[in-house]
Design a protein around this motif. Sequence first.
Motif, mmCIF file in Angstrom:
data_model
loop_
_atom_site.group_PDB
_atom_site.id
_atom_site.type_symbol
_atom_site.label_atom_id
_atom_site.label_comp_id
_atom_site.label_asym_id
_atom_site.label_seq_id
_atom_site.Cartn_x
_atom_site.Cartn_y
_atom_site.Cartn_z
ATOM 1 N N ASP A 30 1.747 -1.476 15.668
ATOM 2 C CA ASP A 30 0.920 -0.424 15.051
ATOM 3 C C ASP A 30 1.030 -0.468 13.532
ATOM 4 O OD1 ASP A 30 -0.268 0.535 17.266
ATOM 5 O OD2 ASP A 30 1.223 2.109 17.645
ATOM 6 N N GLU A 31 2.209 -0.798 13.039
ATOM 7 C CA GLU A 31 2.365 -0.899 11.575
ATOM 8 C C GLU A 31 1.616 -2.113 11.038
ATOM 9 O OE1 GLU A 31 6.513 1.543 10.903
ATOM 10 O OE2 GLU A 31 6.636 -0.621 11.105
ATOM 11 N N ARG B 128 -1.966 -1.327 10.392
ATOM 12 C CA ARG B 128 -2.330 -0.628 9.135
ATOM 13 C C ARG B 128 -2.888 -1.634 8.124
ATOM 14 N NH1 ARG B 128 1.978 2.549 5.976
ATOM 15 N NH2 ARG B 128 0.130 3.340 4.926
ATOM 16 N N ASP C 194 3.116 0.213 2.585
ATOM 17 C CA ASP C 194 2.104 1.117 2.060
ATOM 18 C C ASP C 194 1.210 0.397 1.030
ATOM 19 O OD1 ASP C 194 1.153 3.823 2.075
ATOM 20 O OD2 ASP C 194 1.717 3.826 -0.048
ATOM 21 N N ALA D 225 -1.332 -1.668 2.756
ATOM 22 C CA ALA D 225 -2.439 -0.822 3.228
ATOM 23 C C ALA D 225 -3.340 -0.442 2.049
ATOM 24 C CB ALA D 225 -1.882 0.422 3.920
#
Length: 495
Positions: free
Chosen positions: A59-60, A63, A111, A114
């Motif tokens: 799931d990460e 991203r 992050d 993303a």
Amino acid sequence: MQSSDVLVVGKGNAALCAALAAREAGAQVTMLEAASREEAGGNSAFAGGVMRFAFGTVDELKRVTDLSDEEIATSDFGTNTEDEYFDDLFRLTSFRTDPALSELLVTRSQDTMAWLRSQGVRFVPNFGRQAAMVDGKRRFFGRLPIEVSGGGAGLVAFLDRAAEKAGIEVSYDTRAVSLVYDGERVSGVRAKRDGKMVEFTARAVVLACGGFEANPEWRARYLGPGWELAKVRGTRFNVGDGLRMALDIGAQPCGNWSGCHATGWDRYAPEFGDKSIGDQFQKHSYIFGLLINANGKRFVDEGLDFHSFTYARYGGEVLRQPGQFAWQVFDAKAKPLLRPEYRMKKMTKVTADTLEELAPKLEGVDAKAFLATVRAFNEAVMTEVRFDHTVKDGRGTRGIEPPKSNWAQRLDTPPFEAYATTCGVTFTFGGVRIDPASGQVVDVIGAPIAGLYAAGEMVGGLFYFNYPSGTGLVSGAVFGRLAGTGAAAAVIGNE
Ligand SMILES: Cc1cc2nc3c(=O)[nH]c(=O)nc-3n(C[C@H](O)[C@H](O)[C@H](O)COP(=O)(O)OP(=O)(O)OC[C@H]3O[C@@H](n4cnc5c(N)ncnc54)[C@H](O)[C@@H]3O)c2cc1C
């Protein structure tokens, strides 16, 4: 005279991320690039494009990139948890990496990926280079399952598009030469364009114009004697200008100034990188063969670890050999395991059906000593241990120096092939010290220099002695974004 809120020097990955972040925060941004539009993009545009970021679950990964149900069902992506990332960074840098900088790098890496995606960068699974089929599944190794579509050149093109859309102006063929500094704050840059000096004023300057890898005099001065003889894997424009400009006004030097990232690279590659070849002069599959010097001897443990964790150091080991070269020698068993760069046309390669025929073809090598080295190596291989190239298999050698710790296979199956390599320098580790809260450059006694920020290869303190592959682009993005946001906040906060 031209003026802007934030002036970004350079137009590689770190600079583009700084410019986009500053723009996102509301600043008006101009970029200066020493190269022409065609040559711009720095080392970032030469990069293979693998990106090392922290993730623990599929799931990460989602991203960052689209993954189909089929890709998920048929792949074992592994993990690169924050702990694993820290462990790799600390282990490879002999525990010297700056704790605050590495904390930022690791904890912001996902992050930031993303964020890059939100800027229009497209990422894809790295099936070609870091994965192999095992029991019907693609198993990723080296903790690097994702790369940019189109490699480093693709990354720069995606970011260029975003910068254009954001209304960021770029002045090409404009080489920053010095900072405008009154002893209290930096308020611009003097640059050379079309043979004339031009002044660009700004309320904050972000230096993101690379290390000194393309400057042979600085390489000999800081990395040591002989380093002027290395080939440059990437851009010819990173000659240390940004570092000199910052040091000239009292910025604090930081990190491993005698260290750099350097790999095996085709012995007869041109002096600087060639964009039509990109990173393909590299030869990263040495883990499946032997590295042989002019004396016909081995000189490193080729199988110490996956190449991701040794390749950035072994270029320097090649440079230290007589004549600054080494041959990578393989037999037919290794051939299917060799990376795509071993299939390109422009390279220095010889083949033969016997080792005795191969030996005299290894230009510059003591043939008799080479044959003796191979005989001793073949005797030493732990043939009782199963060979498995997707894990560190522990199939090593016994009783020889240096040992080979993994993936040792006898060199006994014709045809044999060998590739001539020398040292290719990628980027230098020494830089300036930044404040981890803002990307602001600090002076020799630790006080922030008003109006000055730095990012990318110019940030010192992250890498010492070695480096885990795929970290340069991610650190450029993390620290570029930090510097751009920091510069914009200072400017906008002071309106
Ligand atoms: C062949 C190769 C393969 C690589 N592969 C990977 C990989 O797969 N993954 C990874 O993470 N990293 C990789 N790297 C490392 C990575 O490319 C660099 O760490 C990263 O791109 C550095 O980004 P940067 O923005 O700091 O510098 P750069 O991208 O080099 O940008 C610096 C910019 O500053 C400009 N400039 C220089 N001096 C001046 C001046 N005086 N005035 C104005 N402009 C100036 C330059 O022209 C350039 O555009 C690779 C590098 C090379 C060379």
